[in-house]
Design an enzyme around this catalytic site. Sequence first.
Site, PDB file in Angstrom:
ATOM      1  N   ASP A  27       1.017  -1.111   0.133  1.00  0.00           N
ATOM      2  CA  ASP A  27       0.062  -0.126  -0.001  1.00  0.00           C
ATOM      3  C   ASP A  27       0.944   1.236   0.003  1.00  0.00           C
ATOM      4  O   ASP A  27       1.823   1.431   0.681  1.00  0.00           O
ATOM      5  CB  ASP A  27      -0.766   0.059   1.167  1.00  0.00           C
ATOM      6  CG  ASP A  27      -1.806   1.150   1.406  1.00  0.00           C
ATOM      7  OD1 ASP A  27      -2.633   1.247   0.552  1.00  0.00           O
ATOM      8  OD2 ASP A  27      -1.670   1.784   2.279  1.00  0.00           O
ATOM      9  N   GLU A  66       1.446  -0.779  -5.125  1.00  0.00           N
ATOM     10  CA  GLU A  66       0.492   0.375  -5.571  1.00  0.00           C
ATOM     11  C   GLU A  66       1.090   1.492  -5.984  1.00  0.00           C
ATOM     12  O   GLU A  66       1.874   2.290  -5.335  1.00  0.00           O
ATOM     13  CB  GLU A  66      -0.521   0.779  -4.261  1.00  0.00           C
ATOM     14  CG  GLU A  66      -1.581   1.667  -4.657  1.00  0.00           C
ATOM     15  CD  GLU A  66      -2.197   2.453  -3.611  1.00  0.00           C
ATOM     16  OE1 GLU A  66      -3.221   3.049  -4.001  1.00  0.00           O
ATOM     17  OE2 GLU A  66      -1.483   2.586  -2.436  1.00  0.00           O
TER      18      GLU A  66
HETATM   19  C1  GLC Z   1      -3.986   3.183  -0.523  1.00  0.00           C
HETATM   20  C2  GLC Z   1      -5.613   2.274  -0.524  1.00  0.00           C
HETATM   21  C3  GLC Z   1      -6.446   3.145  -0.239  1.00  0.00           C
HETATM   22  C4  GLC Z   1      -6.329   3.660   1.110  1.00  0.00           C
HETATM   23  C5  GLC Z   1      -5.001   4.635   1.107  1.00  0.00           C
HETATM   24  C6  GLC Z   1      -4.572   4.805   2.459  1.00  0.00           C
HETATM   25  O1  GLC Z   1      -4.292   3.940  -1.633  1.00  0.00           O
HETATM   26  O2  GLC Z   1      -5.695   1.670  -1.917  1.00  0.00           O
HETATM   27  O3  GLC Z   1      -8.066   2.682  -0.178  1.00  0.00           O
HETATM   28  O4  GLC Z   1      -7.247   4.578   1.407  1.00  0.00           O
HETATM   29  O5  GLC Z   1      -3.823   3.840   0.696  1.00  0.00           O
HETATM   30  O6  GLC Z   1      -4.000   3.792   3.075  1.00  0.00           O
END
Ligand code: GLC
Length: 616
Positions: A262, A339
């Site tokens: 993440d 991500e």
């Molecule tokens: C990432 C996740 C998202 C979350 C953010 C904070 O972007 O995909 O859903 O709100 O991180 O952890």
Amino acid sequence: MMTSQKKGSSVRPRLRWEKLLATLALALLLPAPAAAQKKPAALDREGHPWWRHAVFYEIYPRSFADSNNDGIGDLKGITSHLNYLKSLGVDAIWITPCFPSPQVDFGYDVSNYTDIEPMYGTLADFDGMVARGRKDHIRVVLDFVMNHTSDRHPWFLQSKSSRSSEYRDWYIWRDGKPPDVSQPPMPPLDPNAPGGEQPPNNWTSIFGGTAWKYDPTTQQWYYHFFDPAQPDLNWRNPKVHDAMFRAARFWFERGVAGFRLDAVDTLFEDPDLRDNPPLPNVILRDAAGNPLPNAVPGKDAYGMPLQRRIYNDNLPENHVVLQQLRQLADQYGAVLIGETWTENIAQLREYYGESKAEIQLPMDFLFANVNRLSAPEFRRQVALVESAGGWPVYLFSNHDITRAYNRYGGPHPTDQVAKLLAGLLLTLRGTPILYYGEELGMENRDPVSREEVQDPIGVRGWPLEKGRDGERTPMQWTSGPNAGFTSGKPWLPIAANYQTHNVESESRDPNSVLNFYRAAIRLRHRNMALVEGNYVALNERDPNVMAYLRQYRGHALLVALNMSPQAQTVSLDLSGQGYGVKARLHALLTSNAARDQKPASMKLEPYGVFIGELKK
Ligand code: GLC
């Protein structure tokens, strides 16, 4: 907002004798933990790592299946539906955070990295899920939230207790700045800050407002890239690094096949906290590129100044940590999925690792950001990803992005478009990630009023930013009450199309989106060309039809996708690929296209899909 742009981004874990004995006694009573069971092979017969051939499926655990009817999904719910995922052809599930959490950001605010959120079950339920997954050949990937913890994590509670706490430096604390009367104040000012004191710099949170929160007890500000309930960890502190790597090892030892990482681009911040340059002329736009109604130039959805995040996003130090994490993952044959919100292919390339291996599967959001059915744009983006030098990974939707069914289908989405998207996603050279319900043609169901919104960004940004509830609605299992998700009150309303678009009904309909996904995944699993084959773009000037070959050891599959609402005829010249005028096609999977076709004159109905084997 009809966009694949990240929502909220405005431009973007003393053994005593009695314990040991108890553990031994338990071990005799309980089934062996998943990790002790036979591990699936990390390489396939041809020596390729497993994740290259795997079809991944993202599960938002709150919304997948509710086993205890409290209105919220859980791990037992997932376990009981692994047979469904097996029949779909899924090889690995990525479960968004299921660790203990106050649920401010629905699990992305972790308060314990080495346990399971009670609402979702127990560690024993987790082990049961992994063990069942092994029987069904479905691996489990967890979501590792490295950038920040919950503000109720014991580390943060300690950190904020006093300036001299041994955990103080686990987070980013700074003094504020005195009010500057010559400048307009950073709105909204923290009401707790004394005498108009300003945050340490101009950084804004992508969840709205300043990225700093004032703490009256210790009279300093802490930094949060996301919600104030998600304070950023200080990755420059070796103790943070060690604690997080211990958490990762905990799950690897427990049998997880990898992590989706993440927010990896925001682990580090500029040590001098320099101000980000503002973007006064930029205006928020929808997927089609039109300015959003009521958007103000230079302002994000929350009324804050838009800025280029050069000092708190994508810093080179991120890569060093990711390379170290990769070394740990490699000890377990595990995969790292990033991500990775990148602005261009050069940035994506860096995440694969240049001198040292880094993330195996950095997600290319620029692909999902092709927000309309455009053969030239998809062709261009696929060519760019192919040129990045790593193994591609493709996805259309996730829990932060408006569902593909609506993004590409416009105001009147059709199943034909959903099948076209499956045709593309499952025949490209790269690992596909499906988002739960995508295989059904589940649609978005945005909240209709601010009162209905649960997502913190929707609460703060309404109505310009409606939040992410729309793409997180319960999985549609049946046409019965609550789509068969729960017999309680579902935590979010069910999307409108559940009576026609659900697992039960679609399983019976040979022409359903679900059966097309099943067929496409089966085809992918049976044809090495669709997995390891080269990608060769054809007819590269065609504005409507995206066509390509997948070639593997003298065997070639041809894919033709009509991305337009009109019927199209295309003439494919394959002489450059060694196929003469007598070349024939043996149809393998079609949708809105005849099976009997010749490369020299292929006819595709609106949004038609043709996948066939090429014979000399
Ligand atoms: C990432 C996740 C998202 C979350 C953010 C904070 O972007 O995909 O859903 O709100 O991180 O952890």
